[in-house]
Write a protein that holds these residues in place. Sequence first.
Motif, PDB file in Angstrom:
ATOM      1  N   ARG A  39       0.827  -1.217   0.000  1.00 28.08           N
ATOM      2  CA  ARG A  39       0.000   0.000   0.000  1.00 28.08           C
ATOM      3  C   ARG A  39       0.853   1.256   0.000  1.00 28.08           C
ATOM      4  NH1 ARG A  39      -4.912  -1.792   4.121  1.00 28.08           N
ATOM      5  NH2 ARG A  39      -6.145  -2.880   2.537  1.00 28.08           N
ATOM      6  N   ASN A  42       2.222   1.663  -3.471  1.00 26.48           N
ATOM      7  CA  ASN A  42       1.180   2.118  -4.384  1.00 26.48           C
ATOM      8  C   ASN A  42       0.863   3.597  -4.176  1.00 26.48           C
ATOM      9  OD1 ASN A  42       0.608  -0.218  -5.922  1.00 26.48           O
ATOM     10  ND2 ASN A  42      -0.499  -1.112  -4.211  1.00 26.48           N
ATOM     11  N   ALA A  68      -3.989   1.432  -2.833  1.00 24.19           N
ATOM     12  CA  ALA A  68      -3.162   2.250  -1.958  1.00 24.19           C
ATOM     13  C   ALA A  68      -3.781   2.475  -0.582  1.00 24.19           C
ATOM     14  CB  ALA A  68      -2.875   3.602  -2.612  1.00 24.19           C
TER      15      ALA A  68
END
Length: 342
Positions: A39, A42, A68
């Motif tokens: 995450r 991202n 994300a």
Amino acid sequence: MYALKRTLVASITGICMAASASLMAVDAANAEDVIVAQRQANAMLVDALLAEGTPRALVLAASTARFAAEPSAQDAQWRRDLLHQAAQRAPDDTWVQWVTAINAPPADPLSEAALALQRLEPDNGAVWLFPLQAAALADDSKGVTEALARMGAARKFDDHYSASLSEWLKVFRTHPRPELAALMGENAPQQAALVMAVSYVSAMPMPGLRDQTQACKATAEPLADDRRAACLAAGRLMLNESSTLISMRIGMALLRLAGAEDIDEITRNAEYLSQEYAVLSSSAMEDPAEFARYQADWLQTGSELQAARNLLTRAGVPLLPPADWKSDPKAFMARLLRPKDA
């Protein structure tokens, strides 16, 4: 690690997702840390793409943002706004319009982007998935049949998977993921980029597929003649003119539901191609030269299926099953996961 690497490639072909999930779950103790790291990566990628600012970069940013953070309605609307902005800025970019259309709210299947696709590529059967979805939502049986017929009369069925793959490959070559590359071992950078690209493209939604199968499924009454003809035409198009394995197999499903007379032969041929492709694409991960050819074929032809056929041809494997071939799932898995992997 070796088993993980081979199973990731099997996942690319859409055949061994369950095996991939079970192997990935072996290290469940670290799963939460991996998710957090992904995450964070991202989120950084979203910022980089937003800074780039081109319509395609905005589309990629909106798509990446799904991974994300935890999903929320607010974030979903922000992503749609970003896609709408990209579509407004690139009205003639088919790929931008496609990704915008497939991410439209479910209640709005005939979005501006979906209508733009009918203008940009009316000979692509995939664009008629949007009118099909709209007709199904409105309980318009005649509209469903008409959309299937328009699909079946098209020249090709392009779900833009390969175009999306190309875009994501550029992203992950520019922004590599070291944590995945570490798992891939030798030849990691190009292999990791392909695995990441495929995983992101595979997470993209596909419109109207459930509506397709429901429309071609006989219930208490047999399919009406015009509906059956439309289902058979749409199924043939997807079987013969798709660029991806999944679309080909959906076409096969439509033909089965509509009672195609040659469905047994179609199924046998498709299972054979799928299994040989899975084994050979997995093996290509161990051969840098073959892997490079495989990846180049996919990108240059714009077709996963053509890349698969080329892979079989280079290996001296016939494209159609030998007369004595029978599908054997256990034997297939034994070939895919070598004894040392088990």
